[in-house]
Every structure is written in C-alpha cells, then in structure tokens.
Design a protein around this motif. Sequence first.
Motif, short mmCIF file in Angstrom:
data_model
loop_
_atom_site.label_atom_id
_atom_site.label_comp_id
_atom_site.label_asym_id
_atom_site.label_seq_id
_atom_site.Cartn_x
_atom_site.Cartn_y
_atom_site.Cartn_z
N ALA A 151 34.36 40.76 34.60
CA ALA A 151 34.44 41.74 33.52
C ALA A 151 34.63 41.04 32.19
O ALA A 151 35.24 39.96 32.12
N GLN A 152 34.10 41.64 31.15
CA GLN A 152 34.30 41.11 29.81
C GLN A 152 34.88 42.21 28.93
O GLN A 152 34.29 43.27 28.78
N ARG A 153 36.04 41.93 28.38
CA ARG A 153 36.72 42.89 27.52
C ARG A 153 37.41 42.13 26.39
O ARG A 153 38.16 41.20 26.65
N LYS A 154 37.11 42.55 25.15
CA LYS A 154 37.73 41.92 23.99
C LYS A 154 37.50 40.41 24.00
O LYS A 154 38.43 39.61 23.86
N ASN A 155 36.26 40.03 24.22
CA ASN A 155 35.85 38.62 24.17
C ASN A 155 36.51 37.76 25.26
O ASN A 155 36.57 36.54 25.13
N LYS A 156 36.99 38.40 26.31
CA LYS A 156 37.57 37.66 27.42
C LYS A 156 36.81 37.97 28.71
O LYS A 156 36.43 39.11 28.95
N GLN A 157 36.62 36.94 29.51
CA GLN A 157 36.00 37.13 30.82
C GLN A 157 37.09 37.13 31.89
O GLN A 157 37.90 36.21 31.94
N LEU A 158 37.06 38.17 32.73
CA LEU A 158 38.11 38.33 33.74
C LEU A 158 37.48 38.51 35.11
O LEU A 158 36.59 39.35 35.29
N LEU A 159 37.93 37.74 36.08
CA LEU A 159 37.52 37.94 37.46
C LEU A 159 38.27 39.15 38.02
O LEU A 159 39.50 39.23 37.87
N LEU A 160 37.53 40.07 38.64
CA LEU A 160 38.17 41.23 39.26
C LEU A 160 38.69 40.79 40.64
O LEU A 160 37.97 40.84 41.64
N SER A 161 39.93 40.36 40.68
CA SER A 161 40.47 39.65 41.85
C SER A 161 40.37 40.45 43.14
O SER A 161 39.88 39.95 44.15
N HIS A 162 40.85 41.70 43.13
CA HIS A 162 40.89 42.46 44.38
C HIS A 162 39.49 42.81 44.89
O HIS A 162 39.21 42.63 46.09
N PRO A 163 38.58 43.30 44.03
CA PRO A 163 37.21 43.50 44.52
C PRO A 163 36.57 42.20 45.01
O PRO A 163 35.85 42.20 46.02
N ASN A 164 36.84 41.08 44.33
CA ASN A 164 36.22 39.83 44.74
C ASN A 164 36.75 39.32 46.07
O ASN A 164 36.02 38.73 46.87
N LEU A 165 38.04 39.54 46.33
CA LEU A 165 38.60 39.20 47.64
C LEU A 165 37.93 40.02 48.74
O LEU A 165 37.59 39.51 49.81
N PHE A 166 37.74 41.30 48.45
CA PHE A 166 37.07 42.18 49.42
C PHE A 166 35.64 41.71 49.66
O PHE A 166 35.19 41.65 50.82
#
Length: 457
Positions: free
Chosen positions: A39-54
Amino acid sequence: MIDKTHSSSVNAGLQIKTKQLTYNSVELGMEVTHCVLVAQRKNKQLLLSHPNLFLYKHTRSSIATSTRYATLISMFYRFLSTQPKMKNVDLEYYHALADNRDIRRWQVHRQLERLEKNSLKPSSETIFEDAKVLLNFFRWLNEHGYVTNVDVTTRTWRANFRSGRMLNYINRIGTSRINSNNIRVLDKQSRQKQYDFLITDDEIKLLLQSYSDPVYASIFLLALGTAMRPMDLVRFPYLGNAANKHIMPYSNMNKGDVTTQYTVYNSKGGKDREITIHMDDLKALEENYIIPHYGVRKQLYKKRFKQDCPPDVLFLTSRGIPVDVDRIASRTHDAKNNAAKIDSNFRSHINFYQTRHWWPTQYLIGFFGDRLLTENLEVLYLAAAQALTRQMGHEDVATTYKFYVSMARVLMFAHKGHALDLIRAPEHSVSSFIKNLRPIDRNKLVEDGAGEGGRAA
C-alpha cells in the motif's frame, strides 16, 4: 528474487499494488512464488502484513489463486478505506476492525457499481463467491491467533440479493437512477449467456482441432479423463517415480487392468491424492503426442537448455519449452477464438476449466443413470461422493457432490431421461466417449433444464 507488479488501484487516496514475488523460503528451504500487497499512503509504501502472511501460507501452491485472492483482498481494503469507521486508522489494524457488516456492505457496494454501469459482470453469484474468499482470509486469521471482528460461523456476512429486504435497502442507499430490480434482470441475462454450461461433445471436438500445437489438445484430453488441474497436468511425467514408477508410455506399461492409479503430488493446498486414469487415455496420449512429437521436442529441449530433458517432464511446446499453466490458459484462449471463427455457436465462456466440470458430471451420470432423476440427494451413495472428491481434490464432500449432481440432472433432463453412453470406468475412455456421444439439442437443453431440471434440483 523475482518481483512482478500485476496491478495498482486507487480509491480515496489509498493505492494498493499487487506484486508477484519468487524467493527462497527460509521456513520451507525451497523456492516459493506468491503475491504480496503493498500500500502507498502519504508517500509511504507499506506491506500489508496480515494479508501477505495469508497469501504466503495459503496460496503459494498456485499463482493464479494467489493473484485472485490478493486482488480481492486489496479491493476490500480499498473499500474499507472509504468507510467512516476507518478514518485515521492505520492499515495494519484494518483486519482487526473489519466485521461481518463490512463484508456485506462491500458486496452491496459492488452490486451498486454494477447497476450503475448496467453490466452483466460481476454477477450476484460472483460477488458472493468473492466474499467467500474474504471469509477464508478471516477464518485463517482467527485460526492462527490474530484478533478479528469477523464471525465466520454465521451467515450474517452474506448479502442475499434475492431477498426483498435487501433489494429495498439497495434502492434506499443507491442513487436515484438505480433500480434494484435490475439485479434480477442482469443475473438472468448472465445465466442465459451460459445456459448449457457443460462443454458439449461437438465443442470438445472443435476445440481440440483449433489448438495450434497438438500438445495442448493432448493435455486437454488428459484433463477430461482425469479432472486434474493445469498445475498437476504440467507435472505429469514421461517416466514416473516413487508411487508413480509404473507410469511410462502406454506401450511399455503393464496392461493387465483397464485403469491405473496415479498419485498427484503437491496439488492445490500442497496436498497429495490418488486418482484413476483409464489405460485407453494413456494410449491416446502416446498415439497423439508421445510417438509423433515427444522425441523431436526432447532434442529441442536439450539444444535450448544444454542438458537432457528430465524424465519427469513430458509436455513440451514445439520449441522444446516445458508447458506451464500460463501457456495452457493462453493457448486455450487462442483455440477458443479460432473455434468461434469456425462455428459461431461455440460459446464464449468455454475455457480449460470446463474439463474439471465435465469429468464429475459424466461420472455421476454413469454411476447412477436414470436414478438421478428419481431419487433424492440424501439417498444417493456416499461412495460416489467420496470418489468424486478424491478425483477432484476437493475437501468439501457435500458441496462438491450436490453441485455436480445438480449439473448431471440438468443434462439428463435435456436427453429426456435417457442415460448417455458416457465414461463409466472401467468401460469407456474419454476418446471413445467423445466419438459415441450423440449431439445435444441446445434448444431442448434450455427448455428442459429450466423446466423439469429446475424443479428437480
């Protein structure tokens, strides 16, 4: 590590990209491939940890499944980002705050978008099936100790678009130009477009003739005879080992039995299962592909990759490249278009997965015959259900069984209750079945399937 970005979408300032990763898993000690959400929000990239673990734990055995699940979860997260309850909430807490009502509202949201576009897709059934993917996601979270507000044991997450109450609700929250009665109209049109959903013998013959490379026609025939998934078919060996050491070209096999057993290793969900293959289907595989094509393609493989073709690789393209799942899908799509040019009646929804529906339907008609039309599901043999789920590789016996019994009944009604000369292992192979099955009257299929079949189901 291979990094492939499949798609990106924007909703209310939230952007989520679906990326395909291939890397060596420290946990498993082997190479894995699956999708991740970034995800990208406010110029930051974030891994969606729980969906990615699934996605890692649940979908790494099939990139097609991983892509679908990742796409649907990202759609749901983007929808959540528009809800007042999620205002100023970090993405890492979405899974904990989402509840059954959010899943239901997401279904309604998709239905409203569909009505605004006056589109046949996604149908109400597709929206429901997509919501079940979310339920699987939250079930996995619950089972692995992560806190969620989704109760997977109730049906409160399902939006029943057939209920008057739900239709009134859609009318109330929708814009003035939306009429929820269109849901029934659009769904009906969608069903009419695919009225005789089981691929017919004429379509099978035409599709087989329309493949540009005979290897794909041979794979399609083997799929019809075994109900194996593409991910399993591409691993079918020239010479088997372990439990499959008896698998080899037909002329070299022991021909004492009419059928043989084959162990499918590491199929969907990482599970193994034993299936039945008719010996005549292995004979057809040898005659149509191995004898005329395999030898030349094996040499092309050696020239291309500078090593001998391993015995566990059977299906090679005309350039000596191992067939993979993506190539099966792509070449079947091309063959479908070619078939439609030859015969305008060839239906647009036909795809390779039709083989998965064809085998169990024919098996049940062969197993029960006319009793399909007179007996209730409850009294039909459990043995047939078990055989179906073993061959198909499904966990849910009841759902799988009832679905294909209903499909078989519709086809039986189309033939006025007369049983077809179909696969009744060990009596017939796929090839003999296709040659002997009489053509289906499409008009009768519509009338009888919607009339008598609808009442029986």
